[in-house]
Write an enzyme that holds these catalytic residues in place. Structure first.
Site, short mmCIF file in Angstrom:
data_model
loop_
_atom_site.label_atom_id
_atom_site.label_comp_id
_atom_site.label_asym_id
_atom_site.label_seq_id
_atom_site.Cartn_x
_atom_site.Cartn_y
_atom_site.Cartn_z
N GLU A 133 -17.09 -4.16 26.06
CA GLU A 133 -16.67 -5.27 25.37
C GLU A 133 -15.19 -5.81 24.36
OE1 GLU A 133 -19.67 -5.03 24.52
OE2 GLU A 133 -20.55 -6.00 26.84
N HIS B 293 -28.09 -14.66 25.86
CA HIS B 293 -27.04 -15.23 27.36
C HIS B 293 -26.49 -16.32 27.24
CE1 HIS B 293 -28.62 -11.16 27.04
NE2 HIS B 293 -28.11 -10.67 28.62
N HIS C 66 -4.27 3.33 -3.15
CA HIS C 66 -4.06 2.26 -2.03
C HIS C 66 -3.82 1.33 -1.62
CE1 HIS C 66 -5.56 1.07 1.66
NE2 HIS C 66 -6.18 -0.44 1.45
N HIS D 277 0.88 -1.56 -0.16
CA HIS D 277 -0.22 0.01 -0.01
C HIS D 277 1.06 1.06 -0.01
CE1 HIS D 277 -2.59 -3.20 1.70
NE2 HIS D 277 -3.13 -2.75 1.63
C1 TPP Z 1 -11.15 -4.92 10.29
C2 TPP Z 1 -10.41 -4.31 8.66
N1 TPP Z 1 -11.65 -4.34 7.92
C3 TPP Z 1 -10.95 -4.48 6.64
C4 TPP Z 1 -9.56 -4.46 5.97
C5 TPP Z 1 -9.38 -4.03 4.84
N2 TPP Z 1 -8.73 -2.44 4.17
C6 TPP Z 1 -7.75 -2.27 4.47
S1 TPP Z 1 -7.30 -0.88 4.44
C7 TPP Z 1 -9.11 -0.43 3.77
C8 TPP Z 1 -9.19 0.95 4.54
C9 TPP Z 1 -8.40 1.73 3.03
O1 TPP Z 1 -9.47 2.96 3.83
P1 TPP Z 1 -8.56 4.25 4.88
O2 TPP Z 1 -8.28 2.61 5.76
O3 TPP Z 1 -9.01 5.12 4.52
O4 TPP Z 1 -6.99 4.07 4.02
P2 TPP Z 1 -5.90 4.26 2.95
O5 TPP Z 1 -6.88 4.48 1.73
O6 TPP Z 1 -6.49 6.24 3.21
O7 TPP Z 1 -4.70 3.95 2.98
C10 TPP Z 1 -9.72 -1.77 4.04
C11 TPP Z 1 -11.34 -1.32 4.29
C12 TPP Z 1 -9.09 -3.96 7.51
N3 TPP Z 1 -7.84 -4.09 7.20
N4 TPP Z 1 -9.69 -4.55 8.26
#
Ligand code: TPP
Length: 662
Positions: free
Chosen positions: A409, A471, A260, A29
């Site tokens: 939690e 529960h 990204h 990334h």
């Molecule tokens: C709990 C979770 N859900 C999904 C992902 C897969 N995932 C990796 S980065 C991302 C989103 C990227 O958006 P952002 O947080 O704005 O990062 P940027 O594009 O700015 O690098 C997702 C959905 C993850 N790493 N963790």
């Protein structure tokens, strides 16, 4: 103060290394490191208290890259500042097997990585525990030894995840003003612009949770520095929303989701370097920039040495206690305290719910283990986690050892990771076992990282009765047992509860679940043993008279049923033995000879547990008899439920007789 030109070149070194590493790995990334390079450069060059030569110095500032997918940001920073783990070769081996630069940052692989991140939201929530740990340890050891900040770099995804709400609410409530979140506010996620799925005003959200907030241009070093300076002096935790461009510098992909999560490609990469004025080859860092970054890595040396001198000059007792706490060395005397209470319990043989037995154990253990920090997600009177000697932590008052986590939690489990990773504490937090699901993502990270967290999970079966199937956990034991490095204990009486607590406290390399009952249980262990019988996960509690035809295996509340079944079978002339299995997962991890010995070779094997069968075949075999649950529970007084679902001594006998005469 760095000059603007020098700042840009320092930041571009991060961008260049990140682009090159992702390109070489053909995965990763680049967008986040390129976009957040200015923020990170300001933080590391002007504020972060650290010494690259000693990444574990206890009073360092913590830096958590919550958006773990942007791992090349932290690897670049560690490499450039002189961290010995992250050599240029390791940067070149980004995302390869056995490298110090795995796809997402792993605290157990790379020194300088404070916590494993990748599952979005976990980093910021873990950091809340670190910031809390800092204040709590400060309250005990003073400013001379504990006086640092926790910085987080969080992305849109971190802030969209639900756990972030639990975390920021807790941090705001406890006024953790040394927590500073730098929000990489680039408005882009994987699917495209954030506007596809989100329209939250993050500043208002954080303000509502009791945070100070400010918005800055995330590419303006002075604005970032001013905001961090103000945040460090704030009475509140601070969110600094830094408006950035994802993939900053990339001619076509910057500002789009294309930056990204994939390599830029040779052409785009070349174009980016040109735009950034970076005329160097792949992985090449010019000498002046290299030495400027190395100087940043050494900036904190004098501060660290001064801290070490203060530590050395401390009163010996305080110094030793601080070192013991930080290194996680057990206090001598735990064994003795446990033995004393065990003697008392075998003599008095109390009938107690194991949650109550846990409270009894805690009255002793909280004295013997001052680093034990308890809490509950708003179920204190049900989890029995608060003993009389524990004062509550509150905003501005961090000297206590009891944390009211609120009905959070997931936030609790993440904060517990942070407390453990910070050092100086063994966190133990309570909720109902069924709500382990609400905490599970953070529990999984605890298991992965090997943090010492203890989950006090009461109301562990249909035995909780009237609250009904929502529960009543049925699959939770099996699912938690299946998690690598998670230890699950389900003690059968007060003595086993004490022994399981002891094992959880001694277990320094991973988390433990204590599954405890709501309902009363009779004493099973009425003879003193110095040896912790729960240490191998299972043991023969009651031998058969003569050669056993039947082996009865049970955990927790169902040990009582197995023992009653043993008597009923004896009346019918059938010799049965009872094996208590306080931890099926620990037992299954024993060497084969130990397992064979405990399992024995009685012809009929029965397991009794008020939960699903999954996992028990490893003990009783596919043809073993399982007396337990095969679906969800129901709402009724618990004794009726046990009858309704056929989990009784009589039912065990019936099953055995059917097999015996077959
Ligand atoms: C709990 C979770 N859900 C999904 C992902 C897969 N995932 C990796 S980065 C991302 C989103 C990227 O958006 P952002 O947080 O704005 O990062 P940027 O594009 O700015 O690098 C997702 C959905 C993850 N790493 N963790």
């Amino acid at each position: 103060m760095t000059s603007p030109v020098e700042h840009a070149r320092l930041a571009n070194a991060i961008r260049a290394l990140s682009m090159d590493a992702v390109e070489q790995a053909k995965s990763g990334h680049p967008g986040l490191p390129m976009g957040a390079a200015d923020i990170a450069t300001v933080l590391f060059s002007r504020f972060l208290k650290f010494d690259a030569a000693d990444p574990r110095w206890p009073d360092r500032d913590r830096f958590v890259l919550s958006a773990g997918h942007g791992s090349m940001l932290i690897y670049s920073l560690l490499h450039l500042t002189g961290n010995t783990d992250v050599t240029l070769d390791e940067i070149k081996r980004f995302r390869q097997l056995g490298s110090k630069t795995p796809g997402h940052p792993e605290n157990f692989i790379t020194s300088g990585v404070e916590t494993t991140t990748g599952p979005l939201g976990q980093g910021i929530a873990t950091a809340v525990g670190m910031a809390l740990g800092e204040r709590m340890l400060n309250a005990q050891f003073g400013d001379d030894l504990v006086d640092h900040y926790t910085y987080v770099l969080a992305s849109d995804g971190d802030l969209m995840e639900g756990v972030s709400q639990e975390a920021i609410a807790l941090a705001g409530h406890l006024r953790l003003n040394r927590l500073i979140v730098l929000f990489d506010d680039n408005g882009i996620s994987i699917d495209g612009p954030l506007s596809l799925a989100d329209s939250v005003d993050q500043l208002k959200r954080f303000e509502a949770a009791g945070w100070a907030t400010v918005r800055v241009d995330g590419h303006d070093p002075q604005a970032i520095a001013d905001a961090i300076s103000a945040a460090r002096n704030s009475e509140y935790p601070t969110l600094i929303a830094c408006r950035t461009t994802i993939g900053y510098g990339a001619p076509n992909k910057a500002g789009t989701s294309k930056a990204h999560g994939e390599p830029l490609g040779a052409e785009e990469l070349g174009g980016a370097k040109q735009r950034l004025g970076w005329q160097y080859g792949a992985f090449e860092i010019p000498e002046d920039i290299r030495s400027a970054w190395l100087a940043i890595g050494e900036r904190g040396r004098a501060t660290r040495e001064a801290w070490q001198a203060r530590l050395a000059a401390m009163d010996a007792e305080l110094r030793e206690e601080f070192s013991r706490r930080i290194t996680g060395t057990p206090l001598a005397g735990l064994d003795e305290a446990v033995a004393r209470l065990k003697r008392e319990l075998v003599e008095t043989a109390p009938t107690l719910a194991t949650r109550k037995a846990s409270e009894t154990a805690l009255a002793v253990l909280t004295e013997a283990v001052p680093e034990l920090a308890l809490g509950s997600a708003d179920l204190t009177p049900s989890n029995n986690t608060r003993t009389k000697n524990l004062a509550a932590v509150s905003a501005g008052n961090y000297g206590g050892r009891y944390i009211h986590y609120g009905i959070r939690e997931h936030g609790m489990a993440a904060a517990m990771n942070g407390l453990s990773l910070h050092g100086g504490f063994i966190p133990a937090g309570g909720t109902f076992l069924v709500f382990a699901d609400y905490a599970r993502p953070a529990m999984r990270l605890a298991a992965l990282m090997g943090t010492q967290a203890i989950y006090v999970m009461t109301h562990d079966s249909i035995g909780l009765g009237e609250d009904g199937p929502t529960h009543q956990p049925v699959e939770h034991l099996a699912s938690l047992r299946s998690m690598p490095n998670m230890r699950v204990f389900r003690p059968a009486d007060a003595v086993e509860t004490l022994e399981c607590w002891q094992l959880a406290l001694e277990r320094r390399d991973g988390p433990t679940v204590l599954a405890l009952t709501r309902q009363n249980l009779p004493a099973q262990r009425t003879a003193f043993t110095d040896w912790n019988m729960c240490a191998t996960g299972a043991y023969e509690l009651a031998a058969a008279e003569g050669e056993a035809v039947v082996s009865l295996f049970a955990s927790g509340s169902e040990v009582e049923i197995a023992v009653a079944a043993q008597s009923l079978l004896a009346e019918r002339g059938i010799a049965a033995r009872v094996v208590s299995v306080p931890s099926l997962d620990l037992f299954l991890a024993q060497p084969e000879d130990v397992r064979r010995d405990v399992i024995g070779n009685a012809r009929i094997k029965v397991a009794v547990e008020a939960a699903v069968r999954f996992g028990w075949d490893a003990v009783i075999g596919p043809d073993g008899i399982f007396v337990g649950m095969s679906g969800f529970g129901a709402s009724a007084p618990y004794k009726e439920l046990y009858k309704h679902f056929g989990i009784t001594a009589e039912a065990v006998v019936e099953h055995v007789l059917a097999r015996h005469t077959a």
